[in-house]
Design an enzyme around this catalytic site. Structure first.
Site, PDB file in Angstrom:
ATOM      1  N   GLY A   1       0.831  -1.210   0.000  1.00  0.00           N
ATOM      2  CA  GLY A   1       0.000   0.000   0.000  1.00  0.00           C
ATOM      3  C   GLY A   1       0.857   1.247   0.000  1.00  0.00           C
ATOM      4  O   GLY A   1       1.092   1.852   1.048  1.00  0.00           O
TER       5      GLY A   1
ATOM      6  N   GLU B   1      12.560  -3.725  -5.651  1.00  0.00           N
ATOM      7  CA  GLU B   1      11.513  -3.916  -6.641  1.00  0.00           C
ATOM      8  C   GLU B   1      12.030  -3.572  -8.039  1.00  0.00           C
ATOM      9  O   GLU B   1      11.798  -4.294  -8.995  1.00  0.00           O
ATOM     10  CB  GLU B   1      10.298  -3.037  -6.317  1.00  0.00           C
TER      11      GLU B   1
END
Lengths: 408, 362
Positions: free
Chosen positions: A136, A253
């Site tokens: 989130g 990431e």
């Protein structure tokens, strides 16, 4: 220059090859909510996804350097072995270990910055695929300028009470937990007002709405929080340290969005497709214009793959400096993959536009899907433009954009 | 496992770079380019021979350094970065490799021994083999050569010319022989001179193995392409560095132009595309040195990919410099033109990519 990995790794490659032979045809039985790739739905050896994870951890093919007390293999981290595993698994179409944002991003974060209680509670079930996580971070008004996020967390009677909205939340619909950036210090400066919270997705007040993307898959979600209440201890790091905590995993990431081995496999599939397709009776591979374009892309892919070998080398040889070579991977890798997929559509012409279960579709429409999906990855995880800011400012030492005066 | 240049290679590379920085300033290069200043050119060549660049690929038993193509590639980067007005690709890379694979024992020992002492120096003209044009035509018969070849490389200090016909047979002509007419070809790149050479019944020494096999010319061209790519990469690095430096100093709208995203992104694009070029270049040289199965594919891709990226960098860097980039005053155009000529010599990108396709059976 020495591209041999040595005897230890030669032996290890053989060991992994034997393992792949033994488990060829593994497929999963449980009705996992996580969608499986088609190739892992049928086969001879049946087991649950969780059992497969346990076998891989036992062998040290997954969670290799994570301590045993947290459910890992407890060995030395070995980047070359990881690469051998990835390559051999891909070659023999053995299901890879589960990935996802929990395993790739949250686990390293907890290992580095989590409390002992959090490590004990979350890492093992995450590695075993029993807890799926979603991330989130982004909000409708906080995309490239992520630190301007406004989802609010207030500490009331020993609980965090959360209100606001997140967007681009992949896997939210089947996640048990979310790691989330929330503004908890409204009076602090932009970056210093954020905390990193762990939120159970079954908490009352959470609403998940699917967000359909251009491939027509609901790959993302919007997540709404209305007075969502979670325990005070579900914070990683201290209050206001969330930005630093998140940055530890963002760089993780970016590296994972552009895999050179996948790119090379895709290029080989493209060559096969060009050998099979014909235009007016001529094989596409014999058409001079298409051949040349194919070779141009092959040159780029080889350069990109060589670049990743150099980045790997710097992880093994600590004194090697490859700062920019690492920084450019997300930008170059996603743009190149998009170009490759788009070219495959071009060589098919009208047939390249077929979609879903249309007659005459080639390769299940995978070129169309990937062409659009990689446009998503060019934007996601820090857009190409943000990557260029990072490369020029942090890599090339160019001056930052002057800050706009507030209220000017 | 180690992917990159070794300490020795970096040391050699830095030495050449430093030598050029100290001895070949833009003023010296301009003088050589505009006035064909022979003395400056000879001084530079003598200096670089002392550093040993003529001996990199000559085996130790012939008096050379016995190093590999990756070493030559590392040095090639520095020569391009400093836009050296010196022979290298033809004389010191392609010629020794052609001799290694193409000569009989007697020829090999004679030429390599003399080359290591700087008594024999080759210009190299292989255009007939990889891209013959209307104007040219060359034939060997009975130890004589007749005809014309274009774009002979590295003739400045040449005592001999190494030539090939369409079939890839290689012959050596001494410049003391009769029946040789040498004509200057004037290209946009004034840092180097290329020649057209016409032969009339000129005596030629055919490298014995080359009448049976094209291994020698094929290897020499692969190596030449890799080192030409190294030259372009070095020149591109110099152009990117200059663009970044200029963008930090030049002010418009009361701020350094390098603080504008439009300019920053141009520099980031150059860096992002250039960085993998180092890797494909070294990987190609390594494949060549280890005689790997894919060595020709790697050499072709290194040449054509780096040619494309260098072309992009040469344009963008000039644009970052604005009007000044377009002037002769700054001299940036020497690097621009060097890259432009490298792109075409030993095969333009499209031609070389077709070779890459064929050499993988497509």
């Amino acid at each position: 220059m020495d591209l041999n990995f040595g005897k230890e790794y030669k032996d290890f490659t053989k060991e992994v090859k034997d393992f792949c032979k033994k488990y060829k045809g593994v497929h999963f039985t449980e009705s996992s909510k996580v969608p499986l790739s088609d190739s892992f739905k049928t086969g001879e050896i049946k087991m649950t996804r969780s059992d497969w994870q346990k076998i891989l951890i036992e062998k040290g093919y997954f969670a290799r350097s994570i301590p045993q007390e947290y459910g890992g293999h407890g060995g030395e981290s070995d980047i070359i072995k990881s690469r051998i595993i990835a390559e051999e698994f891909a070659k023999s179409k053995i299901p890879p270990p589960m990935g996802g944002q929990g395993i790739d991003m949250l686990v390293p974060t907890l290992l580095e910055l989590g409390s002992e209680e959090q490590k004990q509670k979350y890492i093992k079930p995450t590695l075993h695929g029993e807890i799926i996580w979603c991330q989130g971070y982004s909000e409708p008004n906080a995309g490239s300028d992520l630190a301007s996020l406004q989802t609010k967390g207030e500490l009331i009677d020993g609980n965090w009470v959360i209100n606001g909205q997140k967007i681009w939340t992949s896997t939210a619909q089947y996640s048990q937990m979310m790691f989330c950036l929330v503004r908890t210090e409204p009076d602090a400066s932009k970056h210093a007002g954020i905390s990193y919270l762990l939120i159970p997705m079954d908490a009352p007040g959470i609403e998940i709405r699917p967000l359909v993307d251009m491939t027509l898959n609901a790959g993302f979600n919007e997540v709404f929080f209305t007075d969502v209440t979670i325990p005070e201890k579900n914070i990683v790091g201290k209050r206001g340290e969330g930005w630093a905590v998140a940055n530890a995993t963002l760089s993780h990431e970016r590296g994972s969005l552009s895999d050179p081995n996948a790119m090379m496999n895709r290029l080989n599939s493209l060559i096969e497709r060009m050998k099979q397709e014909t235009i007016n009776g001529e094989k596409v591979i014999n058409n001079k214009v298409y051949r040349n374009k194919l070779m141009k892309i092959q040159g780029k892919v080889i350069a990109f793959q060589s670049n990743s070998l150099r980045v790997l080398s710097a992880k093994v040889n600590k004194n090697q400096d490859v700062k920019i070579a690492g920084m450019i991977q997300k930008l170059v890798g996603t743009e190149l993959r998009h170009e490759l997929e788009g070219f495959a559509i071009d060589i098919m012409g009208e047939l390249g536009t077929l979609y879903e279960n249309s007659p005459n579709i080639r390769d299940g429409g995978s070129w169309q899907i990937a062409y659009m999906y990689f446009l998503g990855l060019i934007i996601g995880g820090g857009t190409s433009q943000i990557q260029k800011n990072i490369i020029s400012e942090r890599g090339l030492g160019m001056p930052k954009e002057p800050k706009v005066q507030q209220g000017a | 496992m180690y992917f990159g240049l070794s300490e020795d290679q970096i040391f050699f590379q830095d030495n050449v770079k430093k030598f050029l920085e100290d001895n070949a300033s833009i003023d010296v290069i301009r003088k050589i380019a505009n006035e064909s200043d022979k003395t400056s050119k000879e001084d530079l060549h003598n200096g670089i021979v002392i550093l040993g660049i003529n001996n990199i690929l000559i085996p130790e038993e012939n008096g050379g350094l016995g190093l590999d193509l990756l070493f030559a590639t590392a040095v090639g980067q520095s020569l391009g970065e400093g836009i050296a007005t010196l022979p290298f690709t033809g004389s010191y890379v392609m010629a020794p490799i052609a001799i290694k694979y193409g000569a009989n024992d007697e020829q090999r020992n004679f030429y390599l021994n003399e080359m290591s002492k700087n008594n024999v120096n080759f210009g190299v003209g292989f255009s007939e083999f990889f891209g013959s044009r209307n104007e040219s035509e060359l034939s060997f018969s009975n130890n004589k050569v007749n005809g014309k070849t274009l774009f002979v490389l590295d003739c400045d200090f040449a005592t001999h010319i190494m030539l090939s016909d369409k079939k890839g047979q290689i012959g050596i002509v001494s410049l003391e022989s009769s029946g040789i007419e040498i004509i200057d070809l004037i290209t946009v790149d004034k840092t180097r001179i290329f020649k057209e050479i016409i032969f009339k019944n000129t005596e030629v020494d055919i490298l014995e193995n080359t009448s049976r096999s094209d291994e020698a010319i094929s290897n020499a061209i692969d190596a030449g392409r890799i080192v030409t790519a190294a030259d372009s990469l070095g020149a591109s690095k110099a152009m990117l560095d200059k663009a970044i430096e200029y963008s930090k100093e030049r002010k418009q709208f009361n701020r350094a132009i390098g603080s504008f995203q439009a300019v920053k992104h141009m520099c980031a694009e150059m860096a992002a595309e250039l960085e993998p070029c180092y890797s494909i270049l070294w990987h190609a040289a390594h494949s060549f040195d280890n005689k790997e199965k894919n060595k020709k594919i790697m050499a072709c891709h290194a040449k054509s990919h780096i040619s494309d990226i260098s072309k992009m960098v040469s344009k963008k860097s000039t644009e970052v410099h604005g009007g000044m980039g377009f002037t002769d005053l700054l001299g940036l155009h020497y690097w621009f033109k060097r890259i432009g000529v490298n792109r075409q010599i030993l095969g333009s990108p499209e031609m070389v990519r077709e070779e890459a396709a064929q050499s993988q059976g497509l």
